[in-house]
Design a protein around this motif. Structure first.
Motif, short mmCIF file in Angstrom:
data_model
loop_
_atom_site.label_atom_id
_atom_site.label_comp_id
_atom_site.label_asym_id
_atom_site.label_seq_id
_atom_site.Cartn_x
_atom_site.Cartn_y
_atom_site.Cartn_z
N TYR A 347 0.96 -1.05 0.40
CA TYR A 347 0.03 0.25 0.06
C TYR A 347 1.16 1.31 -0.22
O TYR A 347 0.76 2.43 -0.11
CB TYR A 347 -0.58 0.19 1.41
N SER A 348 2.09 1.03 0.55
CA SER A 348 2.91 2.72 0.85
C SER A 348 4.04 3.00 0.04
O SER A 348 4.23 1.37 -1.11
CB SER A 348 3.69 2.00 1.82
N ALA A 349 4.04 4.09 -0.20
CA ALA A 349 5.31 4.26 -1.38
C ALA A 349 6.50 3.85 -1.20
O ALA A 349 7.55 4.14 -1.84
CB ALA A 349 4.95 5.31 -1.89
N GLU A 350 6.70 3.07 0.64
CA GLU A 350 8.14 2.96 0.62
C GLU A 350 8.54 1.60 1.11
O GLU A 350 9.21 1.52 2.19
CB GLU A 350 8.06 4.15 2.07
N GLY A 367 2.69 7.64 -10.54
CA GLY A 367 2.42 8.24 -9.90
C GLY A 367 1.13 7.77 -9.33
O GLY A 367 0.87 8.47 -8.95
N LEU A 368 0.97 6.19 -8.71
CA LEU A 368 0.71 5.61 -7.88
C LEU A 368 0.41 6.14 -7.04
O LEU A 368 1.13 6.00 -6.49
CB LEU A 368 0.38 4.58 -8.24
N SER A 369 -0.92 7.00 -6.03
CA SER A 369 -1.18 6.72 -4.86
C SER A 369 -1.58 5.87 -3.87
O SER A 369 -1.80 4.57 -5.07
CB SER A 369 -2.51 7.86 -4.81
N THR A 370 -1.44 5.62 -2.69
CA THR A 370 -1.97 4.29 -2.23
C THR A 370 -3.62 3.85 -2.24
O THR A 370 -3.65 3.00 -2.83
CB THR A 370 -2.50 4.74 -0.77
N ARG A 371 -4.99 4.64 -3.00
CA ARG A 371 -5.88 4.61 -3.48
C ARG A 371 -5.53 3.74 -4.76
O ARG A 371 -6.79 3.07 -4.44
CB ARG A 371 -6.35 6.07 -3.75
N ARG A 373 -3.33 1.93 -5.02
CA ARG A 373 -2.92 0.48 -5.35
C ARG A 373 -3.99 -0.39 -4.62
O ARG A 373 -3.44 -1.25 -4.22
CB ARG A 373 -1.69 1.11 -4.07
N LEU A 374 -4.74 0.11 -3.94
CA LEU A 374 -5.84 -0.41 -3.35
C LEU A 374 -6.45 -0.82 -4.40
O LEU A 374 -6.81 -2.22 -4.60
CB LEU A 374 -6.49 0.34 -2.61
N CYS A 375 -6.55 -0.19 -4.77
CA CYS A 375 -7.57 -0.26 -6.45
C CYS A 375 -6.83 -1.78 -7.33
O CYS A 375 -7.90 -2.62 -8.01
CB CYS A 375 -8.31 0.29 -7.35
N LEU A 376 -5.99 -1.28 -7.23
CA LEU A 376 -5.34 -2.57 -7.66
C LEU A 376 -5.54 -4.03 -7.77
O LEU A 376 -4.86 -5.24 -7.98
CB LEU A 376 -3.80 -2.39 -8.42
#
Length: 612
Positions: A347-350, A367-371, A373-376
């Motif tokens: 979920y995190s970018a780190e 440029g994917l946000s946490t949201r 990533r959740l959708c993926l």
């Protein structure tokens, strides 16, 4: 391209030059009046033929009727050109952009030697590559689909469809059907991060039609000056893309919110969906690869989001420039980041760890946000849920109940009766037990059909040989008992004939038999409704009633003749089982009815030779 995982590794080619050449050919400036297609035989790859489809900058070639310009891919007044592009059991035909389909049918199939050239290339055992840029990509898609559905080809060297900046072309049935037929790997799509064309059909035509004319003029002239409509055009497309992606994500997450249904009642959402393998170009030579069509839809939106309103004008201009940036992008490609193991996504970018860090870095480049990533992850979980649904089906119980009914058939034969005649009379404990088996199987199969109706099973379910075979055994064994039960209880008097009444949509015949019959017909490429061996008893019952009146036979004589031909074919082919001696014995309901027919008909009928 060098080092790491290459594009060729992903698509199973020997080298990346095929993709590079496809891109070079596709990106040529095909000025009007361009040929419908161009055939190139590459010097460096003599065994590869490239069929290249130029695009078009005419609005009429992009849009037809509103709001989204879609139509069924198979015209109702013609033999289907794409018979596989449907869901089998639901019999839901895929929809496609009408303008694209008309252009393909009229300019490529209807007015050129395209068919002959393609078939000769296949006969000469050439590797066939269909390719195109922009709208030409959609032509390449339709050409590939036509080829797969209408031409014999060597499955060890299947055709390849490679598109660059192609607009979405069809609805979700495309992806569903291609995965069922195992054709999805043949479709490769390259999309630049901000290229607007692969996203534009997510917006209704009326909302972008005026601005799109200016955009197309810019594409045609490749002017240095960007059209002033570009920011509004980009905003409109991405606003609608957000609605489509959000609605799809809620469905993936099985969101029970009824507001979703309410919204779709007032707001039309684009029917277009991606399919095949997508290479998202990040701009740094490391494309991200996705095969999950639900995840691709999310990435089409989230990868091109703005970080702030201040970026709008710059990103809008970039979205137009990137539509012509594919050749340069491929030249600098190095490693490919394959998201086959998308479940390892953080979920995190780190994120840390080798696999997670590589994937995380690539998604950061998009440029994917946490949201996002959740959708993926929701798309991945949705596929897993469909697999779990299939795994939960009690196949052992199905096999057990079918085995018991096969024993029942043997018992009936010792009684010198077909299982239909015995079950129709229902005067033995064996008949009662068979009814319990019938109801148990009906319950299981009805659950399967409900999941299929809601697309809650894997896309390839209806094409799996084991399920086609199991469905055939089930239908041939159990449906005669259902028909017998229907007429034993005189349900036809209340609900009409088992097979329905012409002109009336409702048919008493259960979908568990309709679906499994369609599976077999599709697998064996048989005409629709041609494998009616499991329900011919219903036709016998109806004809018994209709021929009981003095002039009844003449009214239904063509149906009687057809039934006789069908039974003879099914007996010879053993589709009715190996107990034809009891099926066609003197005490059979079938034979008793046939003996009531006019003497002249019986004398001339070949059916007379079948009766024992």
């Amino acid at each position: 391209m060098a080092g790491g995982t290459r594009v060729a590794d992903i698509i199973g080619m020997r080298d990346d030059q095929v993709i590079n050449k496809a891109c070079s050919f596709a990106m040529k400036d095909h000025k009007p009046p361009a040929k419908p297609y161009i055939l190139e035989k590459s010097r460096g790859s003599p065994d590869t033929y490239f069929f290249i489809f130029p695009g078009s900058w005419l609005v009429s070639d992009w849009f037809a009727q509103k709001p989204f310009g879609e139509t069924k891919i198979n015209r109702p007044d013609n033999p289907p050109k794409f018979p596989s592009l449907r869901s089998i059991g639901n019999d839901e035909v895929a929809t496609v952009n009408d303008a694209f389909l008309r252009r393909f049918e009229e300019k490529i199939l209807g007015a050129s030697d395209f068919k002959e050239k393609v078939q000769k290339a296949e006969t000469d055992k050439k590797q066939i590559v269909f390719t195109g840029h922009s709208l030409g990509g959609s032509m390449a898609i339709l050409a590939t689909l036509w080829f797969l559905d209408n031409c014999k080809f060597d499955k060890t060297s299947p055709p390849l469809c490679v598109t660059f900046g192609s607009p979405l072309t069809g609805n979700r049935i495309f992806s569903h059907a291609l995965r069922r037929e195992k054709w999805a790997p043949y479709f490769i799509h390259f999309v630049m991060r901000y290229d607007i064309v692969p996203r534009l059909l997510l917006a209704p035509i009326p909302s972008i039609e005026k601005e799109f004319e200016s955009i197309l003029r810019f594409f045609a002239t490749k002017s240095v000056n960007k059209p002033e409509e570009a920011p509004d055009f980009y905003r409109t497309v991405m606003t609608n893309a957000a609605s489509v992606a959000s609605h799809a994500a809620c469905n993936l997450m099985a969101n029970p919110n009824l507001l979703l249904e309410t919204v779709t009642n007032f707001t039309a959402l684009s029917p277009y969906k991606p399919f095949g393998t997508y290479f998202f170009c990040t701009g740094n030579g490391k494309p991200v690869v996705l095969r999950n069509s639900d995840a691709v839809l999310q990435l089409l939106f989230y990868s091109s989001q703005l970080n702030s309103e201040a970026e709008l004008h710059e990103i809008a201009r970039t979205s137009l420039d990137q539509h012509f940036g594919y050749e340069n992008e491929l030249k600098k490609m190095q490693d490919v980041v394959d998201l086959k193991k998308l479940e390892t996504l953080s979920y995190s970018a780190e994120a840390t760890g080798s696999d997670s860090a590589t994937i995380n870095s690539a998604l950061n480049d998009l440029g994917l946000s946490t949201r996002a990533r959740l959708c993926l992850l929701a798309a991945v979980e949705f596929e897993k849920r469909k697999q779990r649904n299939m795994d939960s089906i009690d196949t052992k119980k199905i096999q057990k109940e079918i085995t018991e009914l096969e024993s029942y058939r043997v018992i009936c034969k010792t009684r010198l009766m077909s299982c239909y005649d015995a079950f129709r009379l229902h005067n033995s404990p064996h008949d009662f037990k068979a009814n319990v088996n019938r109801l148990e199987l009906a319950s299981i199969w009805d659950e399967i059909i409900e999941m299929l109706k809601r697309y809650q099973l894997p896309d390839d379910f209806e094409g799996q040989k084991d399920w086609v075979e199991l469905g055939k055994r089930f239908r041939r064994l159990v449906e005669p008992l259902d028909v017998a039960n229907y007429y034993r209880h005189s349900k036809d008097e209340e609900s009409g004939p088992y097979l329905g009444t012409p002109g009336k949509p409702r048919k008493p015949r259960p979908k568990r038999y309709i679906y499994t019959q369609r599976w077999l017909e599709h697998a064996q490429k048989l005409p629709a409704e041609s494998s009616g061996e499991s329900h011919f008893w219903a036709e016998v019952e109806e004809l018994r009633t209709k021929t009981s009146s003095p002039d009844g036979f003449e009214q239904v004589k063509p149906r009687v003749l057809q039934l006789e031909r069908n039974i003879q074919k099914w007996v010879n082919g053993e589709e009715l089982g190996k107990d034809k001696d009891v099926l066609l014995c003197q005490e059979s309901i079938l034979v008793k009815w046939w003996k009531t027919l006019p003497d002249q008909h019986k004398k001339d009928s070949a059916f007379n030779n079948l009766i024992y």
